[in-house]
Design a protein around this motif. Sequence first.
Motif, short mmCIF file in Angstrom:
data_model
loop_
_atom_site.label_atom_id
_atom_site.label_comp_id
_atom_site.label_asym_id
_atom_site.label_seq_id
_atom_site.Cartn_x
_atom_site.Cartn_y
_atom_site.Cartn_z
N GLU A 74 1.19 -6.63 -13.04
CA GLU A 74 1.58 -7.26 -14.25
C GLU A 74 3.16 -7.58 -13.91
N GLU A 75 3.82 -8.32 -14.92
CA GLU A 75 5.30 -9.05 -14.69
C GLU A 75 6.27 -7.54 -14.51
N ASP A 76 5.99 -6.49 -15.18
CA ASP A 76 6.85 -5.38 -15.13
C ASP A 76 6.53 -4.68 -13.68
N ASP A 77 5.38 -4.84 -12.98
CA ASP A 77 5.17 -4.31 -11.61
C ASP A 77 6.14 -5.29 -10.72
N LEU A 78 6.13 -6.67 -10.92
CA LEU A 78 6.85 -7.29 -10.00
C LEU A 78 8.36 -6.78 -10.09
N ALA A 79 9.03 -6.67 -11.35
CA ALA A 79 10.09 -6.31 -11.60
C ALA A 79 10.41 -5.10 -10.78
N ARG A 80 9.74 -4.01 -10.91
CA ARG A 80 9.73 -2.79 -10.12
C ARG A 80 9.83 -3.05 -8.75
N ALA A 81 9.04 -3.78 -8.26
CA ALA A 81 8.87 -4.04 -6.86
C ALA A 81 10.25 -4.80 -6.32
N ARG A 82 10.76 -5.69 -7.27
CA ARG A 82 11.98 -6.24 -6.63
C ARG A 82 13.01 -5.39 -6.50
N LEU A 83 13.21 -4.30 -7.50
CA LEU A 83 14.01 -3.42 -7.55
C LEU A 83 14.11 -2.55 -6.41
N ILE A 84 12.73 -2.19 -5.90
CA ILE A 84 12.40 -1.42 -4.55
C ILE A 84 13.01 -2.14 -3.46
N GLN A 85 12.53 -3.30 -3.45
CA GLN A 85 13.15 -4.33 -2.46
C GLN A 85 14.85 -4.21 -2.19
N GLN A 124 1.03 -1.14 0.04
CA GLN A 124 0.25 0.01 -0.10
C GLN A 124 0.87 1.39 0.08
N VAL A 125 1.97 1.26 0.69
CA VAL A 125 2.86 2.36 0.86
C VAL A 125 3.36 2.65 -0.73
N TRP A 126 3.91 1.42 -1.25
CA TRP A 126 4.48 1.71 -2.47
C TRP A 126 3.71 2.11 -3.65
N VAL A 127 2.43 1.83 -3.67
CA VAL A 127 1.25 2.22 -4.48
C VAL A 127 1.00 3.79 -4.08
N GLU A 128 0.82 4.02 -2.82
CA GLU A 128 0.83 5.42 -2.48
C GLU A 128 1.77 6.30 -3.01
N GLN A 129 3.02 5.79 -2.68
CA GLN A 129 4.14 6.81 -3.30
C GLN A 129 4.27 6.74 -4.92
N ARG A 130 3.49 6.01 -5.30
CA ARG A 130 3.25 5.95 -6.90
C ARG A 130 4.48 5.25 -7.58
N TRP A 131 5.09 4.27 -6.48
CA TRP A 131 6.40 3.66 -7.24
C TRP A 131 5.95 2.50 -7.83
N LEU A 132 4.77 1.86 -7.65
CA LEU A 132 4.10 0.96 -8.22
C LEU A 132 2.74 1.48 -8.73
N VAL A 133 2.15 1.48 -10.03
CA VAL A 133 0.90 1.75 -10.46
C VAL A 133 0.20 0.86 -11.04
N PRO A 134 -0.48 -0.21 -10.02
CA PRO A 134 -1.45 -1.37 -10.67
C PRO A 134 -2.49 -0.81 -11.37
N ARG A 135 -3.13 -1.88 -12.30
CA ARG A 135 -4.46 -1.47 -12.95
C ARG A 135 -5.31 -1.78 -11.97
N ARG A 136 -6.42 -0.90 -11.93
CA ARG A 136 -7.42 -0.84 -11.01
C ARG A 136 -8.63 -1.58 -11.87
N GLU A 137 -9.12 -2.68 -11.09
CA GLU A 137 -10.44 -3.31 -11.34
C GLU A 137 -11.29 -3.49 -10.29
N ASP A 138 -12.56 -3.85 -10.64
CA ASP A 138 -13.48 -4.02 -9.46
C ASP A 138 -13.10 -4.82 -8.42
N SER A 139 -12.48 -5.84 -8.69
CA SER A 139 -11.87 -6.84 -7.56
C SER A 139 -10.65 -6.26 -6.85
N GLY A 140 -10.22 -5.06 -7.21
CA GLY A 140 -9.09 -4.70 -6.59
C GLY A 140 -7.79 -4.24 -7.76
N TRP A 141 -6.64 -4.34 -6.89
CA TRP A 141 -5.52 -4.06 -7.91
C TRP A 141 -5.10 -5.24 -8.64
#
Length: 104
Positions: free
Chosen positions: A38-49, A18-35
């Motif tokens: 994609e694979e590129d989000d996973l790569a960005r998240a690993r970089l953030i880690q 949630q913090v990463w999304v709030e910071q806009r480091w990740l920008v997931p696609r929004r659907e009715d079921s939630g966020w």
Amino acid sequence: MNDSEFCEHLEIEVTVLQVWVEQRWLVPRREDSGWIFEEDDLARARLIQDLTGPMGVNNDGVDVAMQLLDQIHGLRGRLRALMTAIRSQDPDVQRLILSRVDDE
């Protein structure tokens, strides 16, 4: 993948995500079921880690790094479009353009 699956892959808590999304480091696609991630989000998240973990980069530093990464990505897209435009020109025009680039 949804946020639970995403957190599982990364072994992080939802609150961290949630913090990463709030910071806009990740920008997931929004659907009715939630966020949806994609694979590129996973790569960005690993970089953030990597940045926040072993590298010890603070939030401001991560912010700068992610902005620079986004700029590089945008520039690569523009360069790709420019190369496509150059390739569509006559060979003489292509050589002229490339010779000007080589002069720089």
